[in-house]
Design a protein around this motif. Structure first.
Motif, PDB file in Angstrom:
ATOM      1  N   ALA A 296     -16.902  -6.275  12.549  1.00 16.54           N
ATOM      2  CA  ALA A 296     -15.527  -5.513  12.165  1.00 16.54           C
ATOM      3  C   ALA A 296     -15.175  -6.409  10.762  1.00 16.54           C
ATOM      4  O   ALA A 296     -14.856  -5.841   9.708  1.00 16.54           O
ATOM      5  N   ALA A 297     -14.736  -7.442  11.378  1.00 17.47           N
ATOM      6  CA  ALA A 297     -14.287  -8.318  10.260  1.00 17.47           C
ATOM      7  C   ALA A 297     -15.002  -8.783   8.992  1.00 17.47           C
ATOM      8  O   ALA A 297     -14.320  -8.756   7.940  1.00 17.47           O
ATOM      9  N   ALA A 298     -16.088  -8.747   9.245  1.00 20.95           N
ATOM     10  CA  ALA A 298     -17.273  -8.867   8.064  1.00 20.95           C
ATOM     11  C   ALA A 298     -17.260  -7.839   7.298  1.00 20.95           C
ATOM     12  O   ALA A 298     -17.080  -7.929   5.938  1.00 20.95           O
ATOM     13  N   ARG A 299     -17.117  -6.513   7.660  1.00 24.41           N
ATOM     14  CA  ARG A 299     -17.184  -5.352   7.023  1.00 24.41           C
ATOM     15  C   ARG A 299     -16.155  -5.319   6.097  1.00 24.41           C
ATOM     16  O   ARG A 299     -16.163  -4.530   5.141  1.00 24.41           O
ATOM     17  N   VAL A 300     -14.746  -5.490   6.750  1.00 25.79           N
ATOM     18  CA  VAL A 300     -13.570  -5.423   6.057  1.00 25.79           C
ATOM     19  C   VAL A 300     -13.398  -6.499   4.962  1.00 25.79           C
ATOM     20  O   VAL A 300     -13.001  -6.105   3.746  1.00 25.79           O
ATOM     21  N   ALA A 301     -13.757  -7.725   5.309  1.00 23.35           N
ATOM     22  CA  ALA A 301     -13.551  -8.736   4.204  1.00 23.35           C
ATOM     23  C   ALA A 301     -14.450  -8.879   3.269  1.00 23.35           C
ATOM     24  O   ALA A 301     -14.261  -9.464   2.216  1.00 23.35           O
ATOM     25  N   GLY A 302     -15.696  -8.507   3.321  1.00 23.26           N
ATOM     26  CA  GLY A 302     -16.819  -8.678   2.586  1.00 23.26           C
ATOM     27  C   GLY A 302     -16.616  -8.456   1.207  1.00 23.26           C
ATOM     28  O   GLY A 302     -16.816  -8.945   0.307  1.00 23.26           O
TER      29      GLY A 302
ATOM     30  N   PHE B  71      -7.699 -13.436   2.976  1.00 24.06           N
ATOM     31  CA  PHE B  71      -6.858 -13.405   4.370  1.00 24.06           C
ATOM     32  C   PHE B  71      -5.416 -13.464   4.285  1.00 24.06           C
ATOM     33  O   PHE B  71      -4.737 -13.535   5.210  1.00 24.06           O
ATOM     34  N   SER B  72      -5.123 -13.318   2.877  1.00 21.24           N
ATOM     35  CA  SER B  72      -3.566 -13.376   2.755  1.00 21.24           C
ATOM     36  C   SER B  72      -3.073 -11.978   2.045  1.00 21.24           C
ATOM     37  O   SER B  72      -1.950 -11.558   1.956  1.00 21.24           O
ATOM     38  N   ASP B  73      -4.021 -11.172   2.023  1.00 20.85           N
ATOM     39  CA  ASP B  73      -3.890  -9.846   1.324  1.00 20.85           C
ATOM     40  C   ASP B  73      -3.692  -8.647   2.608  1.00 20.85           C
ATOM     41  O   ASP B  73      -4.668  -8.486   3.392  1.00 20.85           O
ATOM     42  N   LYS B  74      -2.885  -7.838   2.325  1.00 23.67           N
ATOM     43  CA  LYS B  74      -2.480  -6.959   3.436  1.00 23.67           C
ATOM     44  C   LYS B  74      -3.643  -5.687   3.552  1.00 23.67           C
ATOM     45  O   LYS B  74      -3.898  -5.175   4.639  1.00 23.67           O
ATOM     46  N   ALA B  75      -4.217  -5.837   2.305  1.00 23.54           N
ATOM     47  CA  ALA B  75      -5.564  -4.625   2.554  1.00 23.54           C
ATOM     48  C   ALA B  75      -6.675  -5.273   3.286  1.00 23.54           C
ATOM     49  O   ALA B  75      -7.407  -4.414   3.744  1.00 23.54           O
ATOM     50  N   VAL B  76      -6.659  -6.480   3.600  1.00 28.65           N
ATOM     51  CA  VAL B  76      -7.351  -6.880   4.679  1.00 28.65           C
ATOM     52  C   VAL B  76      -6.722  -7.210   6.059  1.00 28.65           C
ATOM     53  O   VAL B  76      -7.370  -6.904   7.167  1.00 28.65           O
ATOM     54  N   GLN B  77      -5.492  -7.731   6.096  1.00 29.92           N
ATOM     55  CA  GLN B  77      -4.694  -8.143   7.218  1.00 29.92           C
ATOM     56  C   GLN B  77      -4.516  -6.772   8.138  1.00 29.92           C
ATOM     57  O   GLN B  77      -4.716  -6.572   9.397  1.00 29.92           O
ATOM     58  N   GLU B  78      -4.159  -5.374   7.324  1.00 29.06           N
ATOM     59  CA  GLU B  78      -3.665  -4.140   8.382  1.00 29.06           C
ATOM     60  C   GLU B  78      -4.935  -3.674   8.900  1.00 29.06           C
ATOM     61  O   GLU B  78      -4.719  -3.339  10.136  1.00 29.06           O
TER      62      GLU B  78
END
Length: 324
Positions: A45-51, A277-284
Protein backbone atom coordinates in the motif's frame (compact mmCIF):
# COMPACT_ATOMS: atom_id res chain seq x y z
CA UNK A 1 55.01 16.90 -12.91
CA UNK A 2 56.12 14.49 -15.68
CA UNK A 3 54.17 13.74 -18.87
CA UNK A 4 52.75 10.43 -17.56
CA UNK A 5 51.43 12.14 -14.43
CA UNK A 6 49.83 14.90 -16.49
CA UNK A 7 48.15 12.35 -18.78
CA UNK A 8 46.96 10.29 -15.83
CA UNK A 9 45.45 13.35 -14.15
CA UNK A 10 43.75 14.43 -17.38
CA UNK A 11 42.27 10.97 -17.97
CA UNK A 12 41.03 10.84 -14.36
CA UNK A 13 39.42 14.26 -14.64
CA UNK A 14 37.73 13.31 -17.91
CA UNK A 15 36.40 10.06 -16.43
CA UNK A 16 35.07 11.91 -13.38
CA UNK A 17 33.36 14.51 -15.54
CA UNK A 18 31.78 11.79 -17.68
CA UNK A 19 30.59 9.93 -14.59
CA UNK A 20 29.12 13.02 -12.98
CA UNK A 21 27.43 13.95 -16.23
CA UNK A 22 25.84 10.53 -16.53
CA UNK A 23 24.57 10.67 -12.98
CA UNK A 24 23.30 14.22 -13.50
CA UNK A 25 21.01 12.85 -16.23
CA UNK A 26 19.71 9.99 -14.10
CA UNK A 27 16.98 8.75 -14.29
CA UNK A 28 16.56 8.22 -18.02
CA UNK A 29 14.09 5.32 -17.81
CA UNK A 30 11.46 3.93 -15.39
CA UNK A 31 12.42 2.93 -11.85
CA UNK A 32 11.18 -0.35 -10.38
CA UNK A 33 10.18 -0.74 -6.74
CA UNK A 34 10.42 -4.43 -5.85
CA UNK A 35 7.93 -5.31 -3.10
CA UNK A 36 8.84 -8.81 -1.87
CA UNK A 37 5.34 -9.43 -0.50
CA UNK A 38 1.94 -10.16 -2.09
CA UNK A 39 -0.30 -7.23 -3.09
CA UNK A 40 -2.60 -5.74 -0.47
CA UNK A 41 -0.41 -5.48 2.63
CA UNK A 42 0.93 -2.34 4.29
CA UNK A 43 4.26 -2.41 2.44
CA UNK A 44 2.50 -2.73 -0.91
CA UNK A 45 0.00 0.00 0.00
CA UNK A 46 2.83 2.39 0.85
CA UNK A 47 4.46 1.73 -2.53
CA UNK A 48 1.19 2.35 -4.39
CA UNK A 49 0.62 5.65 -2.58
CA UNK A 50 4.18 6.99 -2.70
CA UNK A 51 5.13 5.65 -6.15
CA UNK A 52 3.31 8.32 -8.22
CA UNK A 53 4.73 11.09 -6.01
CA UNK A 54 8.25 9.71 -6.39
CA UNK A 55 7.68 9.58 -10.15
CA UNK A 56 6.74 13.26 -10.09
CA UNK A 57 9.87 14.18 -8.12
CA UNK A 58 12.22 12.08 -10.28
CA UNK A 59 10.65 12.82 -13.65
CA UNK A 60 10.28 9.16 -14.59
CA UNK A 61 7.67 6.45 -14.24
CA UNK A 62 7.88 4.39 -11.03
CA UNK A 63 6.69 0.80 -11.40
CA UNK A 64 5.71 -1.40 -8.44
CA UNK A 65 6.52 -5.10 -8.91
CA UNK A 66 5.45 -7.72 -6.34
CA UNK A 67 7.95 -10.56 -6.01
CA UNK A 68 6.85 -12.53 -2.91
CA UNK A 69 8.24 -15.72 -1.42
CA UNK A 70 10.53 -17.09 1.31
CA UNK A 71 9.54 -14.41 3.83
CA UNK A 72 10.60 -11.64 1.48
CA UNK A 73 13.98 -13.14 0.61
CA UNK A 74 13.27 -13.90 -3.05
CA UNK A 75 12.48 -10.29 -3.93
CA UNK A 76 15.25 -8.91 -1.73
CA UNK A 77 17.84 -11.21 -3.27
CA UNK A 78 16.80 -10.12 -6.77
CA UNK A 79 17.50 -6.49 -5.85
CA UNK A 80 20.80 -7.36 -4.16
CA UNK A 81 21.91 -8.95 -7.46
CA UNK A 82 20.55 -6.15 -9.69
CA UNK A 83 22.78 -3.64 -11.45
CA UNK A 84 23.70 -0.83 -9.02
CA UNK A 85 22.34 1.87 -11.31
CA UNK A 86 19.42 3.16 -9.23
CA UNK A 87 16.74 1.67 -11.47
CA UNK A 88 15.85 -1.22 -9.15
CA UNK A 89 15.04 -0.58 -5.48
CA UNK A 90 13.91 -2.85 -2.66
CA UNK A 91 10.76 -1.52 -0.95
CA UNK A 92 10.06 -3.62 2.08
CA UNK A 93 9.78 -4.20 5.84
CA UNK A 94 13.06 -3.67 7.67
CA UNK A 95 11.69 -5.46 10.74
CA UNK A 96 10.73 -8.63 8.84
CA UNK A 97 14.09 -8.82 7.06
CA UNK A 98 16.05 -8.10 10.24
CA UNK A 99 14.27 -10.93 12.09
CA UNK A 100 14.68 -13.35 9.18
CA UNK A 101 18.36 -12.50 8.83
CA UNK A 102 18.85 -13.01 12.57
CA UNK A 103 17.05 -16.37 12.64
CA UNK A 104 18.58 -17.69 9.42
CA UNK A 105 21.90 -15.89 9.49
CA UNK A 106 23.87 -18.64 7.74
CA UNK A 107 21.38 -19.28 4.96
CA UNK A 108 20.06 -15.78 4.15
CA UNK A 109 21.19 -15.10 0.54
CA UNK A 110 22.10 -11.46 1.22
CA UNK A 111 23.42 -9.21 3.97
CA UNK A 112 21.20 -6.25 4.87
CA UNK A 113 24.21 -4.08 5.65
CA UNK A 114 26.62 -5.23 2.93
CA UNK A 115 24.43 -6.16 -0.04
CA UNK A 116 22.53 -2.86 -0.19
CA UNK A 117 22.94 0.89 0.01
CA UNK A 118 20.30 2.53 2.24
CA UNK A 119 17.97 5.10 0.69
CA UNK A 120 15.51 5.72 3.53
CA UNK A 121 13.67 4.21 6.47
CA UNK A 122 10.54 6.13 5.59
CA UNK A 123 7.82 4.93 7.94
CA UNK A 124 6.58 2.50 10.53
CA UNK A 125 3.47 0.66 11.66
CA UNK A 126 3.37 0.97 15.47
CA UNK A 127 2.59 -2.02 17.67
CA UNK A 128 0.06 -1.93 20.49
CA UNK A 129 -0.11 -3.85 23.76
CA UNK A 130 -3.66 -5.24 23.77
CA UNK A 131 -5.63 -7.53 26.06
CA UNK A 132 -8.93 -9.31 25.86
CA UNK A 133 -11.54 -7.21 27.73
CA UNK A 134 -11.99 -10.09 30.16
CA UNK A 135 -8.49 -9.49 31.53
CA UNK A 136 -8.85 -7.39 34.68
CA UNK A 137 -6.21 -4.84 33.71
CA UNK A 138 -6.90 -1.25 32.71
CA UNK A 139 -3.21 -0.34 32.48
CA UNK A 140 0.18 -1.87 31.83
CA UNK A 141 0.98 -1.64 35.55
CA UNK A 142 -2.11 -3.69 36.39
CA UNK A 143 -1.25 -6.20 33.64
CA UNK A 144 2.25 -6.62 35.04
CA UNK A 145 0.84 -7.08 38.55
CA UNK A 146 -1.49 -9.83 37.30
CA UNK A 147 1.38 -11.56 35.49
CA UNK A 148 3.62 -11.41 38.57
CA UNK A 149 0.86 -12.84 40.76
CA UNK A 150 0.62 -15.94 38.54
CA UNK A 151 4.00 -16.53 36.85
CA UNK A 152 3.68 -18.39 33.54
CA UNK A 153 -0.13 -18.44 33.65
CA UNK A 154 -0.84 -15.39 31.53
CA UNK A 155 -0.70 -16.12 27.79
CA UNK A 156 0.38 -13.96 24.86
CA UNK A 157 -0.45 -14.73 21.24
CA UNK A 158 1.79 -14.34 18.21
CA UNK A 159 1.53 -15.11 14.51
CA UNK A 160 4.21 -17.77 14.84
CA UNK A 161 7.50 -18.76 16.40
CA UNK A 162 10.12 -16.13 15.59
CA UNK A 163 7.54 -13.60 14.37
CA UNK A 164 7.76 -9.94 15.34
CA UNK A 165 4.84 -10.49 17.72
CA UNK A 166 6.77 -13.32 19.41
CA UNK A 167 9.90 -11.19 19.79
CA UNK A 168 7.80 -8.25 21.01
CA UNK A 169 6.39 -10.52 23.70
CA UNK A 170 9.87 -11.66 24.73
CA UNK A 171 10.97 -8.02 24.91
CA UNK A 172 7.91 -7.24 27.06
CA UNK A 173 8.77 -10.08 29.45
CA UNK A 174 12.25 -8.64 29.96
CA UNK A 175 11.13 -5.02 30.22
CA UNK A 176 8.40 -5.84 32.76
CA UNK A 177 10.21 -8.63 34.59
CA UNK A 178 7.39 -11.13 34.13
CA UNK A 179 6.95 -14.72 32.96
CA UNK A 180 4.37 -15.18 30.19
CA UNK A 181 3.35 -18.26 28.20
CA UNK A 182 3.85 -17.88 24.45
CA UNK A 183 1.05 -19.27 22.26
CA UNK A 184 2.11 -19.28 18.58
CA UNK A 185 -0.44 -19.35 15.75
CA UNK A 186 -0.11 -19.81 12.01
CA UNK A 187 -0.74 -16.21 11.09
CA UNK A 188 -2.22 -13.01 12.46
CA UNK A 189 -5.89 -13.79 11.76
CA UNK A 190 -6.15 -16.95 13.90
CA UNK A 191 -4.16 -15.34 16.72
CA UNK A 192 -6.52 -12.34 16.80
CA UNK A 193 -9.56 -14.59 16.56
CA UNK A 194 -8.53 -16.41 19.73
CA UNK A 195 -7.49 -13.19 21.45
CA UNK A 196 -10.88 -11.61 20.78
CA UNK A 197 -12.54 -14.85 21.85
CA UNK A 198 -10.64 -14.94 25.14
CA UNK A 199 -8.66 -18.13 24.49
CA UNK A 200 -5.48 -16.09 25.07
CA UNK A 201 -4.99 -13.06 27.30
CA UNK A 202 -2.84 -10.55 25.42
CA UNK A 203 -0.70 -9.76 22.42
CA UNK A 204 1.66 -7.09 21.13
CA UNK A 205 0.30 -6.66 17.64
CA UNK A 206 0.38 -4.06 14.87
CA UNK A 207 -1.92 -1.06 14.93
CA UNK A 208 -3.13 -2.02 11.45
CA UNK A 209 -4.36 -5.41 12.70
CA UNK A 210 -5.75 -4.32 16.06
CA UNK A 211 -7.33 -0.91 15.42
CA UNK A 212 -10.73 -2.21 14.22
CA UNK A 213 -10.99 -4.47 17.29
CA UNK A 214 -9.92 -1.65 19.61
CA UNK A 215 -12.55 0.68 18.15
CA UNK A 216 -15.25 -1.99 18.48
CA UNK A 217 -14.09 -2.61 22.09
CA UNK A 218 -13.36 -6.26 21.36
CA UNK A 219 -9.78 -5.55 22.50
CA UNK A 220 -8.45 -3.11 25.09
CA UNK A 221 -5.35 -1.08 24.21
CA UNK A 222 -3.06 -0.52 27.20
CA UNK A 223 -0.11 1.16 25.49
CA UNK A 224 1.43 1.88 22.12
CA UNK A 225 4.96 0.54 21.73
CA UNK A 226 6.33 3.73 20.20
CA UNK A 227 8.28 6.73 21.50
CA UNK A 228 5.34 9.10 20.94
CA UNK A 229 1.57 8.83 21.17
CA UNK A 230 -0.22 8.26 17.88
CA UNK A 231 -3.09 10.33 16.54
CA UNK A 232 -5.25 7.29 15.80
CA UNK A 233 -5.22 6.38 19.53
CA UNK A 234 -4.59 9.74 21.21
CA UNK A 235 -5.72 8.63 24.69
CA UNK A 236 -3.54 5.52 24.81
CA UNK A 237 -0.18 6.13 26.55
CA UNK A 238 3.19 5.12 25.17
CA UNK A 239 4.87 2.09 26.71
CA UNK A 240 7.42 4.39 28.33
CA UNK A 241 4.63 6.49 29.88
CA UNK A 242 3.08 3.24 31.10
CA UNK A 243 6.30 2.24 32.88
CA UNK A 244 8.18 0.24 30.23
CA UNK A 245 11.08 2.59 29.64
CA UNK A 246 12.48 2.40 26.12
CA UNK A 247 10.05 -0.30 24.97
CA UNK A 248 9.71 0.38 21.24
CA UNK A 249 8.35 -2.12 18.71
CA UNK A 250 7.13 -1.27 15.22
CA UNK A 251 7.18 -2.65 11.70
CA UNK A 252 9.64 -0.26 10.04
CA UNK A 253 9.46 0.28 6.28
CA UNK A 254 12.50 1.05 4.15
CA UNK A 255 13.90 1.42 0.65
CA UNK A 256 17.31 0.09 -0.40
CA UNK A 257 19.41 0.19 -3.55
CA UNK A 258 21.94 -2.47 -4.54
CA UNK A 259 25.37 -2.03 -2.96
CA UNK A 260 27.65 0.10 -5.08
CA UNK A 261 24.95 2.45 -6.35
CA UNK A 262 26.77 5.75 -7.04
CA UNK A 263 26.48 8.48 -4.42
CA UNK A 264 25.02 11.09 -6.84
CA UNK A 265 22.10 8.73 -7.56
CA UNK A 266 21.53 8.05 -3.86
CA UNK A 267 21.59 11.82 -3.28
CA UNK A 268 18.85 12.33 -5.89
CA UNK A 269 16.76 9.57 -4.36
CA UNK A 270 17.31 11.05 -0.90
CA UNK A 271 16.01 14.45 -1.99
CA UNK A 272 12.98 12.84 -3.66
CA UNK A 273 12.14 10.75 -0.57
CA UNK A 274 12.44 13.79 1.67
CA UNK A 275 9.95 15.71 -0.47
CA UNK A 276 7.51 12.81 -0.86
CA UNK A 277 7.33 11.78 2.79
CA UNK A 278 6.98 15.37 3.96
CA UNK A 279 3.88 15.79 1.78
CA UNK A 280 0.44 15.50 3.42
CA UNK A 281 -0.85 14.00 0.18
CA UNK A 282 1.27 10.97 1.10
CA UNK A 283 1.17 11.19 4.90
CA UNK A 284 -2.61 11.23 5.25
CA UNK A 285 -3.53 8.19 3.09
CA UNK A 286 -0.70 6.22 4.68
CA UNK A 287 -1.90 7.18 8.16
CA UNK A 288 -5.28 5.74 7.17
CA UNK A 289 -3.35 2.49 6.62
CA UNK A 290 -1.82 2.86 10.13
CA UNK A 291 1.56 3.83 8.64
CA UNK A 292 3.36 6.70 10.37
CA UNK A 293 5.58 8.40 7.81
CA UNK A 294 8.96 9.94 8.55
CA UNK A 295 12.08 11.03 6.72
CA UNK A 296 15.43 9.40 7.45
CA UNK A 297 18.56 10.21 5.47
CA UNK A 298 20.69 7.40 4.02
CA UNK A 299 23.18 7.82 6.88
CA UNK A 300 20.48 7.72 9.57
CA UNK A 301 18.82 4.79 7.79
CA UNK A 302 22.09 2.83 7.90
CA UNK A 303 22.19 3.35 11.68
CA UNK A 304 18.53 2.29 12.06
CA UNK A 305 19.18 -0.88 10.06
CA UNK A 306 22.22 -1.70 12.19
CA UNK A 307 20.29 -1.09 15.42
CA UNK A 308 17.30 -3.19 14.28
CA UNK A 309 19.57 -6.13 13.48
CA UNK A 310 21.41 -5.79 16.80
CA UNK A 311 18.14 -5.64 18.77
CA UNK A 312 16.61 -8.76 17.28
CA UNK A 313 19.84 -10.76 17.35
CA UNK A 314 20.05 -10.06 21.07
CA UNK A 315 16.41 -10.98 21.75
CA UNK A 316 16.67 -14.19 19.70
CA UNK A 317 19.88 -15.22 21.47
CA UNK A 318 18.69 -14.41 24.99
CA UNK A 319 15.29 -16.06 24.50
CA UNK A 320 16.92 -19.06 22.79
CA UNK A 321 14.48 -18.81 19.86
CA UNK A 322 15.02 -21.36 17.10
CA UNK A 323 13.41 -21.33 13.65
CA UNK A 324 10.64 -23.84 13.11
Amino acid sequence: MNVKAVLKAAIGAAALATSLGAHAEWPERPITLVVPWPPGGGVDAAARVAGPMLAKQLGQQVIVVNRPGATGSIGAESVAKADPDGYTLLWSSLTSHAIYASLYERSTPFDLEKSFTPVSVFGSIPFVIVVNPGVKAQSVQQLVALAKARPGAMTFASSGNGSVQHLAGEMFKRAAGVDLLHVPYKGISPSLLDLVGGQVNMSIESLAATLPHIRSQKLRALAVASPERISLLPDVPTATEAGLKGYDVSAKLFALAPAGTPAPIIDKLDRAFKQVFSDKAVQEPLLAQSIITRYASPAESARLIHDELATFRTVIREANIRPE
